[in-house]
Design a protein around this motif. Structure first.
Motif, PDB file in Angstrom:
ATOM      1  N   PRO A 347     -34.184  16.068  -6.389  1.00 31.04           N
ATOM      2  CA  PRO A 347     -33.465  17.045  -5.565  1.00 31.04           C
ATOM      3  C   PRO A 347     -31.995  16.666  -5.390  1.00 31.04           C
ATOM      4  CG  PRO A 347     -34.738  15.575  -4.171  1.00 31.04           C
ATOM      5  CD  PRO A 347     -35.080  15.212  -5.593  1.00 31.04           C
ATOM      6  N   ASP A 348     -31.118  17.656  -5.365  1.00 33.80           N
ATOM      7  CA  ASP A 348     -29.717  17.400  -5.056  1.00 33.80           C
ATOM      8  C   ASP A 348     -29.477  17.679  -3.573  1.00 33.80           C
ATOM      9  OD1 ASP A 348     -29.762  20.160  -4.876  1.00 33.80           O
ATOM     10  OD2 ASP A 348     -28.593  20.492  -6.702  1.00 33.80           O
ATOM     11  N   ARG A 349     -28.218  17.497  -3.142  1.00 35.34           N
ATOM     12  CA  ARG A 349     -27.873  17.666  -1.723  1.00 35.34           C
ATOM     13  C   ARG A 349     -28.236  19.072  -1.212  1.00 35.34           C
ATOM     14  NH1 ARG A 349     -23.082  15.968   1.795  1.00 35.34           N
ATOM     15  NH2 ARG A 349     -22.627  14.436   0.167  1.00 35.34           N
ATOM     16  N   LYS A 350     -27.933  20.104  -2.018  1.00 41.80           N
ATOM     17  CA  LYS A 350     -28.175  21.490  -1.608  1.00 41.80           C
ATOM     18  C   LYS A 350     -29.661  21.743  -1.366  1.00 41.80           C
ATOM     19  CE  LYS A 350     -27.324  26.257  -3.171  1.00 41.80           C
ATOM     20  NZ  LYS A 350     -26.796  27.095  -4.287  1.00 41.80           N
ATOM     21  N   PHE A 351     -30.506  21.250  -2.296  1.00 45.06           N
ATOM     22  CA  PHE A 351     -31.950  21.470  -2.154  1.00 45.06           C
ATOM     23  C   PHE A 351     -32.500  20.664  -0.976  1.00 45.06           C
ATOM     24  CE2 PHE A 351     -36.443  20.848  -3.313  1.00 45.06           C
ATOM     25  CZ  PHE A 351     -36.816  22.182  -3.482  1.00 45.06           C
ATOM     26  N   LEU A 352     -32.005  19.445  -0.790  1.00 50.10           N
ATOM     27  CA  LEU A 352     -32.417  18.608   0.336  1.00 50.10           C
ATOM     28  C   LEU A 352     -32.176  19.345   1.655  1.00 50.10           C
ATOM     29  CD1 LEU A 352     -33.175  15.815   1.620  1.00 50.10           C
ATOM     30  CD2 LEU A 352     -30.757  15.215   1.426  1.00 50.10           C
ATOM     31  N   LYS A 353     -30.973  19.906   1.799  1.00 49.08           N
ATOM     32  CA  LYS A 353     -30.610  20.613   3.032  1.00 49.08           C
ATOM     33  C   LYS A 353     -31.491  21.848   3.229  1.00 49.08           C
ATOM     34  CE  LYS A 353     -26.609  22.660   5.358  1.00 49.08           C
ATOM     35  NZ  LYS A 353     -25.158  22.929   5.275  1.00 49.08           N
ATOM     36  N   VAL A 355     -34.594  22.434   2.069  1.00 46.98           N
ATOM     37  CA  VAL A 355     -35.975  22.077   2.413  1.00 46.98           C
ATOM     38  C   VAL A 355     -36.053  21.601   3.865  1.00 46.98           C
ATOM     39  CG1 VAL A 355     -37.856  20.446   1.964  1.00 46.98           C
ATOM     40  CG2 VAL A 355     -36.683  21.561   0.055  1.00 46.98           C
ATOM     41  N   TYR A 356     -35.095  20.788   4.287  1.00 43.95           N
ATOM     42  CA  TYR A 356     -35.102  20.278   5.662  1.00 43.95           C
ATOM     43  C   TYR A 356     -35.018  21.428   6.663  1.00 43.95           C
ATOM     44  CZ  TYR A 356     -33.764  17.656   9.824  1.00 43.95           C
ATOM     45  OH  TYR A 356     -33.708  17.136  11.099  1.00 43.95           O
ATOM     46  N   SER A 357     -34.149  22.404   6.366  1.00 45.05           N
ATOM     47  CA  SER A 357     -33.995  23.550   7.261  1.00 45.05           C
ATOM     48  C   SER A 357     -35.275  24.390   7.314  1.00 45.05           C
ATOM     49  CB  SER A 357     -32.821  24.410   6.780  1.00 45.05           C
ATOM     50  OG  SER A 357     -32.709  25.581   7.543  1.00 45.05           O
ATOM     51  N   LYS A 358     -35.851  24.673   6.137  1.00 45.07           N
ATOM     52  CA  LYS A 358     -37.080  25.474   6.080  1.00 45.07           C
ATOM     53  C   LYS A 358     -38.252  24.741   6.730  1.00 45.07           C
ATOM     54  CE  LYS A 358     -35.389  29.012   3.767  1.00 45.07           C
ATOM     55  NZ  LYS A 358     -35.164  30.295   4.456  1.00 45.07           N
ATOM     56  N   GLN A 364     -41.606  25.307  13.397  1.00 46.66           N
ATOM     57  CA  GLN A 364     -41.097  25.880  14.643  1.00 46.66           C
ATOM     58  C   GLN A 364     -40.450  24.836  15.539  1.00 46.66           C
ATOM     59  OE1 GLN A 364     -44.506  28.024  16.213  1.00 46.66           O
ATOM     60  NE2 GLN A 364     -44.171  29.738  14.842  1.00 46.66           N
ATOM     61  N   ILE A 365     -39.575  24.032  14.942  1.00 45.68           N
ATOM     62  CA  ILE A 365     -38.824  23.028  15.689  1.00 45.68           C
ATOM     63  C   ILE A 365     -37.441  23.590  15.992  1.00 45.68           C
ATOM     64  CG2 ILE A 365     -37.845  20.702  15.642  1.00 45.68           C
ATOM     65  CD1 ILE A 365     -40.069  19.951  13.657  1.00 45.68           C
ATOM     66  N   ALA A 366     -37.080  23.648  17.263  1.00 39.98           N
ATOM     67  CA  ALA A 366     -35.784  24.186  17.662  1.00 39.98           C
ATOM     68  C   ALA A 366     -34.690  23.154  17.421  1.00 39.98           C
ATOM     69  CB  ALA A 366     -35.816  24.581  19.135  1.00 39.98           C
ATOM     70  N   PHE A 500     -41.589  13.494  13.214  1.00 33.65           N
ATOM     71  CA  PHE A 500     -40.126  13.574  13.206  1.00 33.65           C
ATOM     72  C   PHE A 500     -39.551  12.452  14.071  1.00 33.65           C
ATOM     73  CE2 PHE A 500     -41.287  17.439  11.319  1.00 33.65           C
ATOM     74  CZ  PHE A 500     -40.192  17.930  10.633  1.00 33.65           C
ATOM     75  N   ASN A 501     -38.705  11.640  13.463  1.00 30.89           N
ATOM     76  CA  ASN A 501     -38.161  10.467  14.148  1.00 30.89           C
ATOM     77  C   ASN A 501     -36.779  10.722  14.760  1.00 30.89           C
ATOM     78  OD1 ASN A 501     -40.413   8.935  13.266  1.00 30.89           O
ATOM     79  ND2 ASN A 501     -39.434   8.685  11.275  1.00 30.89           N
ATOM     80  N   GLU A 502     -36.212  11.889  14.469  1.00 30.71           N
ATOM     81  CA  GLU A 502     -34.913  12.253  15.016  1.00 30.71           C
ATOM     82  C   GLU A 502     -34.948  13.714  15.453  1.00 30.71           C
ATOM     83  OE1 GLU A 502     -31.651  11.457  12.423  1.00 30.71           O
ATOM     84  OE2 GLU A 502     -32.205   9.362  12.093  1.00 30.71           O
ATOM     85  N   VAL A 503     -34.031  14.082  16.342  1.00 31.97           N
ATOM     86  CA  VAL A 503     -33.942  15.491  16.729  1.00 31.97           C
ATOM     87  C   VAL A 503     -33.382  16.289  15.554  1.00 31.97           C
ATOM     88  CG1 VAL A 503     -33.609  14.977  19.163  1.00 31.97           C
ATOM     89  CG2 VAL A 503     -31.604  15.211  17.678  1.00 31.97           C
ATOM     90  N   ARG A 504     -33.667  17.571  15.548  1.00 31.55           N
ATOM     91  CA  ARG A 504     -33.175  18.446  14.478  1.00 31.55           C
ATOM     92  C   ARG A 504     -31.669  18.669  14.633  1.00 31.55           C
ATOM     93  NH1 ARG A 504     -34.806  24.798  13.208  1.00 31.55           N
ATOM     94  NH2 ARG A 504     -33.366  25.017  11.452  1.00 31.55           N
ATOM     95  N   GLU A 505     -30.916  18.264  13.607  1.00 36.43           N
ATOM     96  CA  GLU A 505     -29.459  18.463  13.591  1.00 36.43           C
ATOM     97  C   GLU A 505     -29.031  18.755  12.156  1.00 36.43           C
ATOM     98  OE1 GLU A 505     -27.532  15.641  16.976  1.00 36.43           O
ATOM     99  OE2 GLU A 505     -28.301  14.601  15.213  1.00 36.43           O
ATOM    100  N   ASP A 506     -29.435  19.872  11.614  1.00 36.30           N
ATOM    101  CA  ASP A 506     -29.397  20.177  10.187  1.00 36.30           C
ATOM    102  C   ASP A 506     -28.260  19.515   9.399  1.00 36.30           C
ATOM    103  OD1 ASP A 506     -31.492  21.653  10.994  1.00 36.30           O
ATOM    104  OD2 ASP A 506     -30.725  23.582  10.373  1.00 36.30           O
ATOM    105  N   ASP A 507     -27.019  19.949   9.612  1.00 33.75           N
ATOM    106  CA  ASP A 507     -25.902  19.423   8.817  1.00 33.75           C
ATOM    107  C   ASP A 507     -25.652  17.946   9.092  1.00 33.75           C
ATOM    108  OD1 ASP A 507     -25.556  21.832   7.619  1.00 33.75           O
ATOM    109  OD2 ASP A 507     -23.821  22.459   8.798  1.00 33.75           O
ATOM    110  N   LEU A 508     -25.668  17.558  10.367  1.00 31.81           N
ATOM    111  CA  LEU A 508     -25.419  16.157  10.718  1.00 31.81           C
ATOM    112  C   LEU A 508     -26.450  15.240  10.083  1.00 31.81           C
ATOM    113  CD1 LEU A 508     -24.504  16.514  14.506  1.00 31.81           C
ATOM    114  CD2 LEU A 508     -22.984  15.792  12.659  1.00 31.81           C
ATOM    115  N   THR A 509     -27.707  15.661  10.128  1.00 28.83           N
ATOM    116  CA  THR A 509     -28.792  14.842   9.554  1.00 28.83           C
ATOM    117  C   THR A 509     -28.617  14.671   8.053  1.00 28.83           C
ATOM    118  OG1 THR A 509     -30.341  15.577  11.265  1.00 28.83           O
ATOM    119  CG2 THR A 509     -31.291  14.674   9.246  1.00 28.83           C
TER     120      THR A 509
END
Length: 630
Positions: A347-353, A355-358, A364-366, A500-509
């Protein structure tokens, strides 16, 4: 005072150490840091277990391998040694209780994953414990140049400031020269005594055979060597298929992969360990912590992912010192197929991001939430919903796991959705009449308010924790409630869980770990090229190719690998071979396999001579795919 050998005999019933176990143990007893590179089967665990039993206090063992931790705790317990593992799924209260046991309960070993050490409160509790030794297993994970880099390992060096007088022992079975140097630097080892056991396994014959009929070649190998064997395959389906095919040929076989339920997995393992079956067909989920000395043959029927994994898996053969075989069966298309399976699905960076978002949406994690939550997860369903490649998504999940963002636990579990069919008053009446069922039902009602209105997906892991009941007790109750008309429920298999070991922070993560993804992809490409070279290089001893990769020089060929055997054979004249084939075909038509067997030829010799005879129109192929005179 007892000596190390006395401890070894008392608890492990061995009469002597393997080189250099005794030297490592002495270094640790002297309070010095040490780095030990000991190839698989070298007995790394003894190097920290024996000195721990000679010192007061307990040993902190840091390892990323949950299965290995569990195995070692069980093995130590059977020897009368108290050990604890802080594995996944434990609540903060449960971890606190376990650490209290370590402090007051005369425990000798505490096993933790590196991710656990990222919690400051756990570090504070560990500082209170009487730690005598810190052992870092799979130490190559600390290096960005290693094949399994985990950033959580970088935090281990901070333990040095809290435990300044405690010896640190770093252990690994596979590390290139660059990785070895990086381990010492990143862990902050102070003037460590370095021990390197040669990667050479003089008793293992590394064999690479090109064949179009792998099953037939396996049959030949297992018939010639009827001792315990392992066959490594790439996926679960192949486990069942190959095991079934070999059983139909008369071999006693079983299988092992991450999707097998625990009881069946244990039964299959025991059948092989106790030699009620000859062969275990397995994915790479099998092997960690397995110590069976008399494995004669390890066969890979697909190209392995990297030289490190291949060396470790092949190294499960011949631990008793007797001649054994590490066989890699290949055909002409394997390199292309493997490249598609391993390299083109990185996976590249785009696909990683993406999949993480989806993934967060799917579960259903806010945004800003999710930390510490565990979800049952079926990768097939997830990929089907978003039209993702399963292999590519699995690579993302593995990467997120290694980065400590999530913890991916591979186990078979049940995913439940249910709806109460009776009104709440009737359910409360049922509880009063059936108090044994109260804990589970109340846990469901308190955590899922809409369960009376619609069919609701239930996190079984959460309910079993809240009710302090087992998953099997939960499933049994669901079945009874459905039979009584109290609920309607459906259950389907889930082959893993995600914590999940961290809170959801899409771009930052994603931004903070993407650089590691790119570096790991580069390493995987180089590793793949090294495996292809190992297979295709016909001008060098196979064992020397392995040693070259790990930066170890060897002045002579092994003499027993497929290259060395071929080199020592006197080349056969093609005209002579052609005459022998023609003489053979006078009596009857034969298949290429039969010609190879009857004339004692190699696969290459057979293909070559038949090709020459066909081109010269001396022979032809009949309707039964046999060669006959023209």
């Amino acid at each position: 005072m007892q000596q190390p050998l006395d401890i070894l005999k008392k608890y492990w019933q061995h009469d002597s150490f393997r080189e250099p176990q005794d030297k490592i143990i002495q270094t640790v007893l002297e309070g010095k840091d040490a780095f030990a590179l000991m190839p698989t089967g070298g007995g790394k665990s003894v190097c920290f277990q024996v000195p721990t039993m000679m010192k007061s206090g307990l040993c902190l063992v840091i390892s990323p391998l949950i299965a290995l931790m569990k195995d070692q705790v069980v093995n130590l317990s059977t020897r009368g040694i108290k050990a604890i593992a802080l594995t996944g799924g434990l609540s903060s209260d449960a971890i606190s209780d376990q650490l209290d046991n370590c402090k007051f309960g005369d425990y000798k070993f505490l096993y933790v994953s590196p991710e656990r050490l990222q919690a400051d409160w756990i570090i504070e509790r560990i500082k209170e414990l009487p730690i005598s030794i810190v052992a870092i297993d799979e130490a190559h994970c600390v290096s960005q140049w290693g094949h399994d880099f985990r950033p959580a390992y970088l935090k281990i060096a901070k333990l040095k400031t809290h435990l300044p007088h405690v010896p640190f022992l770093a252990l690994t079975a596979s590390a290139t020269k660059r990785v070895q140097e990086d381990i010492i630097t990143q862990l902050g080892l102070e003037n460590p005594v370095v021990y390197k056991k040669s990667f050479a396994r003089e008793n293992i014959a590394y064999m690479v055979f090109e064949t179009e009929d792998k099953l037939y070649r396996i049959q030949q190998i297992l018939t010639k060597n009827p001792q315990p064997s392992i066959i490594y395959v790439r996926n679960r389906k192949s486990c069942h298929d190959v095991s079934q095919q070999l059983s139909s040929l008369g071999f006693k076989t079983t299988y092992y992969h991450g999707g097998v339920k625990e009881k069946e997995k244990e039964a299959n393992m025991n059948a092989w360990m106790q030699e009620r079956v000859q062969v275990i067909v397995a994915t790479n989920a099998f092997g960690m912590g397995i110590d069976k000395a008399n494995v004669k043959t390890v066969i890979h029927i697909q190209l392995p992912e990297n030289p490190e994994n291949y060396y470790q898996e092949a190294g499960r053969a011949g631990r008793n010192g007797e001649k054994s075989f590490a066989v890699l069966l290949v055909n002409k298309s394997d390199s292309t197929v493997t490249k598609n399976q391993f390299i083109k699905v990185l996976p590249d960076r785009k696909f990683l991001k993406k999949v993480y978002s989806k993934l967060n949406s799917y579960l259903q994690i806010a945004y800003g939430e999710g930390i510490g939550e565990t979800f049952l997860f079926n990768i097939n369903e997830f990929c089907r919903q978003y039209d993702f490649s399963i292999v590519k998504v699995y690579n993302v999940l593995q990467f997120l796991d290694r980065q400590g963002i999530v913890t991916l636990s591979k186990h078979f579990s049940e995913n439940i959705s249910l709806q109460f069919l009776l009104p709440s008053k009737e359910v409360l009446r049922y509880i009063s009449l059936n108090p044994a069922d109260e804990d589970i039902i109340l846990a469901i009602l308190r955590n899922y308010a809409g369960v009376f209105d619609m069919e609701t997906s239930i996190n079984t892991n959460l309910i079993t924790k809240k009710s302090k009941k087992s998953e099997q007790e939960l499933l049994n109750l669901m079945s009874r409630l459905q039979q009584k008309g109290v609920i309607n429920y459906t259950s389907k298999g889930s082959d893993s869980s995600l914590t999940f070991n961290e809170v959801r922070e899409d771009d930052l993560t994603i931004n903070k770990i993407a650089v590691f993804l790119e570096k790991q992809n580069e390493i995987k490409v180089r590793q793949f090229e090294a495996i292809v070279d190992y297979v295709e290089n016909e001008a060098r001893c196979k064992q020397r190719l392995i040693l070259d990769y790990f930066g170890e020089e060897k002045s002579s060929d092994c003499g027993i690998c497929s290259y060395c055997i071929t080199k020592s054979r006197v080349p056969k004249s093609i005209p002579d071979l052609a005459n022998k084939v023609l003489e053979l075909l006078v009596a009857a038509p034969y298949s290429s396999r039969e010609i190879e067997e009857k004339l004692g030829l190699t696969s290459k010799e057979t293909v070559h001579v038949l090709q020459v005879l066909m081109e010269n129109e001396k022979i032809k192929i009949n309707i039964n795919n046999q060669y006959t005179l023209k």
